[in-house]
Write an enzyme that holds these catalytic residues in place. Sequence first.
Site, PDB file in Angstrom:
ATOM      1  N   VAL A  60       7.198  -7.650   2.672  1.00 45.55           N
ATOM      2  CA  VAL A  60       6.283  -8.354   3.579  1.00 45.55           C
ATOM      3  C   VAL A  60       5.181  -9.057   2.783  1.00 45.55           C
ATOM      4  CG1 VAL A  60       4.607  -8.078   5.447  1.00 45.55           C
ATOM      5  CG2 VAL A  60       6.781  -6.861   5.533  1.00 45.55           C
ATOM      6  N   CYS A  61       4.688  -8.389   1.771  1.00 46.26           N
ATOM      7  CA  CYS A  61       3.603  -8.952   0.964  1.00 46.26           C
ATOM      8  C   CYS A  61       4.039 -10.225   0.244  1.00 46.26           C
ATOM      9  CB  CYS A  61       3.130  -7.921  -0.053  1.00 46.26           C
ATOM     10  SG  CYS A  61       2.618  -6.346   0.680  1.00 46.26           S
ATOM     11  N   SER A  62       5.238 -10.200  -0.333  1.00 43.62           N
ATOM     12  CA  SER A  62       5.737 -11.335  -1.112  1.00 43.62           C
ATOM     13  C   SER A  62       6.348 -12.439  -0.264  1.00 43.62           C
ATOM     14  CB  SER A  62       6.789 -10.870  -2.121  1.00 43.62           C
ATOM     15  OG  SER A  62       6.182 -10.116  -3.142  1.00 43.62           O
TER      16      SER A  62
END
Length: 168
Positions: A60-62
Site C-alpha cells: 500500500v505504501c509503495s
Amino acid sequence: MAPLNPGDSFPEDVVFSYIPWSEDKGDITACGIPINYYASKEWKDKKVVLFALPGAFTPVCSARHVPGYIEALPKLREKGVDVVAVLAYNDAYVMSAWGKANQVTGDDILFLSDPEARFSKSIGWADEEGRTGRFALIIDHGKVTYAKREREKNVLEVSDAESILKAL
C-alpha cells in the site's frame, strides 16, 4: 503523550534520521551518511505535511501512498506547503533508497526515519507491531492544523494526499 490534535503545538525536540539527497549519491546503490533532522527546529516557521506509514517498499505504501504525494506535489506547493515529508520505521538507508526508487530528487519529499518508532510511540500512533503507524499531520508554523490516523493499517482514507489537499 496523547495523540496530536488540531490546535496543539508540534512537540519540541523531535529528531528524525535521514540521508540528504545529493546528485553524486543519486544512484540507488550509492549510500550517503545518515544525519539527524531536527524537525521541531526546521519546521518552526514553515507549513509542513508529514505523512507516516508502516514501512518502505510495502504494497500500500509503495503502490498508493507515496505515489499519491509525488503526483500531488505541485498542488501542495500551490497551497503554500513548504515541506512534504514521509516518515517510516525503516532506517535512514532504506528510506533514502526508497526515495531514489521513487525518483524523488532534492528536497521535493523528505524520506525520514523514525528510529524505533520513537515519535510515533510518543504520540500514541505506533502500530500494533510497534512500528510507525499510518497517519498524516499538517503543521503550520509550529501548530498542528490536521492530525488523523487511519482506522486500519492498509486503509487510505485520511492520510492520503487527496485528503490533505482538501484539508489545506
